[in-house]
Design a protein around this motif. Structure first.
Motif, mmCIF file in Angstrom:
data_model
loop_
_atom_site.group_PDB
_atom_site.id
_atom_site.type_symbol
_atom_site.label_atom_id
_atom_site.label_comp_id
_atom_site.label_asym_id
_atom_site.label_seq_id
_atom_site.Cartn_x
_atom_site.Cartn_y
_atom_site.Cartn_z
ATOM 1 N N THR A 45 -8.823 23.772 -14.967
ATOM 2 C CA THR A 45 -7.631 23.735 -14.116
ATOM 3 C C THR A 45 -6.686 22.643 -14.601
ATOM 4 O O THR A 45 -7.093 21.505 -14.815
ATOM 5 C CB THR A 45 -8.018 23.473 -12.652
ATOM 6 N N VAL A 46 -5.432 23.022 -14.790
ATOM 7 C CA VAL A 46 -4.418 22.066 -15.242
ATOM 8 C C VAL A 46 -3.225 22.121 -14.295
ATOM 9 O O VAL A 46 -3.033 23.096 -13.564
ATOM 10 C CB VAL A 46 -3.953 22.370 -16.682
ATOM 11 N N VAL A 47 -2.432 21.068 -14.330
ATOM 12 C CA VAL A 47 -1.219 21.001 -13.513
ATOM 13 C C VAL A 47 -0.035 21.416 -14.373
ATOM 14 O O VAL A 47 0.219 20.807 -15.417
ATOM 15 C CB VAL A 47 -0.999 19.587 -12.958
ATOM 16 N N PRO A 48 0.715 22.447 -13.988
ATOM 17 C CA PRO A 48 1.868 22.886 -14.791
ATOM 18 C C PRO A 48 2.906 21.781 -14.925
ATOM 19 O O PRO A 48 3.107 20.979 -14.015
ATOM 20 C CB PRO A 48 2.423 24.076 -13.996
ATOM 21 N N ASN A 49 3.566 21.763 -16.074
ATOM 22 C CA ASN A 49 4.639 20.796 -16.280
ATOM 23 C C ASN A 49 5.934 21.459 -16.737
ATOM 24 O O ASN A 49 6.862 20.787 -17.177
ATOM 25 C CB ASN A 49 4.212 19.721 -17.288
ATOM 26 N N ASN A 154 3.788 27.049 -16.280
ATOM 27 C CA ASN A 154 2.900 26.948 -17.432
ATOM 28 C C ASN A 154 2.829 25.488 -17.877
ATOM 29 O O ASN A 154 3.445 24.610 -17.269
ATOM 30 C CB ASN A 154 3.399 27.836 -18.580
ATOM 31 N N VAL A 155 2.067 25.243 -18.929
ATOM 32 C CA VAL A 155 2.014 23.915 -19.545
ATOM 33 C C VAL A 155 2.500 24.045 -20.980
ATOM 34 O O VAL A 155 2.268 25.066 -21.635
ATOM 35 C CB VAL A 155 0.585 23.323 -19.513
ATOM 36 N N ARG A 158 -1.269 23.904 -24.333
ATOM 37 C CA ARG A 158 -2.500 24.410 -23.727
ATOM 38 C C ARG A 158 -3.712 24.217 -24.630
ATOM 39 O O ARG A 158 -4.814 24.611 -24.269
ATOM 40 C CB ARG A 158 -2.344 25.914 -23.446
ATOM 41 N N GLY A 224 1.719 24.230 -7.841
ATOM 42 C CA GLY A 224 0.278 24.415 -7.695
ATOM 43 C C GLY A 224 -0.475 24.042 -8.969
ATOM 44 O O GLY A 224 -0.128 23.088 -9.650
ATOM 45 N N THR A 225 -1.492 24.810 -9.270
ATOM 46 C CA THR A 225 -2.289 24.559 -10.467
ATOM 47 C C THR A 225 -2.394 25.841 -11.282
ATOM 48 O O THR A 225 -2.157 26.941 -10.788
ATOM 49 C CB THR A 225 -3.703 24.069 -10.115
ATOM 50 N N LEU A 226 -2.788 25.678 -12.530
ATOM 51 C CA LEU A 226 -2.923 26.790 -13.460
ATOM 52 C C LEU A 226 -4.330 26.803 -14.021
ATOM 53 O O LEU A 226 -4.842 25.763 -14.435
ATOM 54 C CB LEU A 226 -1.909 26.648 -14.601
ATOM 55 N N SER A 227 -4.973 27.942 -13.994
ATOM 56 C CA SER A 227 -6.325 28.064 -14.546
ATOM 57 C C SER A 227 -6.268 28.649 -15.953
ATOM 58 O O SER A 227 -5.690 29.721 -16.163
ATOM 59 C CB SER A 227 -7.194 28.968 -13.655
#
Length: 239
Positions: A45-49, A154-155, A158, A224-227
């Motif tokens: 799980t990452v936090v989109p930037n 998205n990030v 990745r 939110g978060t991105l999986s």
């Protein structure tokens, strides 16, 4: 001489008959490796930037050139506003452009009373500073955007998340294979084959009003978060 040939011929027949009657060696199939195949999943799980907005401009006119000129003016105004807000030109990209005629019907008579032309221009805008996302939405609407089809998060990099999720997927497959082998009373050998692939998609935000209400009313938008999900298929030899 003929007797010797006859005796030789009889001897050959006897030997052939004996060979036919003798027990045959058991048939053995070619050696084939026994395998055990499992699937593994790894999730990080990452936090989109960053975010991508699909901004649309729809224009209509009786004359196609008028519709095109109006649409181009709106699109150029949006691009200029975005660049003034610090969004680079490379992050503003046209993704769809359509020109088509429409008949104007009289609902009372059911007859066609005229024709007009519609021009649609959709632009993908990449916002790399999420703290300005609400301001960007307001700005594009004020500049002439009459549709916001959706927002995806998205990030920008990745690679680290993908590498971690891949390792977790392979470890998950190994744990599953060892558990299955233990239940079956066998031992795992070396890895015969392995395939790894990504199965995640960026999370998205969409509001049914085409984004207009969200922009005009300053509705907060949470990224939110991105999986990031990696899956693998591993085949082990069975000892």
């Amino acid at each position: 001489m003929s007797k010797k040939l006859n005796l030789l011929f009889v001897s050959i027949l006897i030997l052939g008959a004996l060979a036919a009657c003798s027990p045959k060696a058991p048939f053995t199939s070619p050696d084939s490796s026994r395998t055990l195949s499992v699937n593994g999943i790894g999730r990080v799980t990452v936090v989109p930037n960053m975010a991508t907005i699909n901004v649309g401009v729809h224009s209509e006119a009786e004359v196609v050139t008028d519709a095109l000129e109006a649409n181009s003016a709106q699109a150029n105004a949006i691009s200029q506003v975005l660049q003034k807000m610090g969004i680079e030109e490379k992050d503003i990209q046209t993704s769809n452009f359509n020109i088509y005629p429409n008949d104007r019907w009289n609902p009372m008579t059911g007859e066609v009373e005229g024709r007009y032309f519609a021009v649609e221009n959709t632009v993908n805008v990449t916002v790399r500073d999420l703290s300005t996302l609400g301001e960007v939405l307001n700005a594009v609407v004020e500049a002439g955007a009459n549709s916001i089809y959706g927002i995806s998060f998205n990030v920008d990099d990745r690679s680290a998340a993908i590498a971690e999720a891949r390792d977790l997927a392979i470890a998950d497959a190994k744990v599953k294979a060892e558990a299955i082998a233990a239940s079956a009373g066998v031992k795992l050998g070396e890895i015969i084959s392995i395939s790894v692939y990504e199965s995640s998609t960026p999370i998205g935000f969409y509001d049914g009003m085409g984004g207009m209400m969200a922009a005009e009313m300053d509705v907060p938008i949470a990224a939110g978060t991105l999986s990031v999900v990696m899956e693998c298929n591993v085949s082990y030899a069975i000892k």
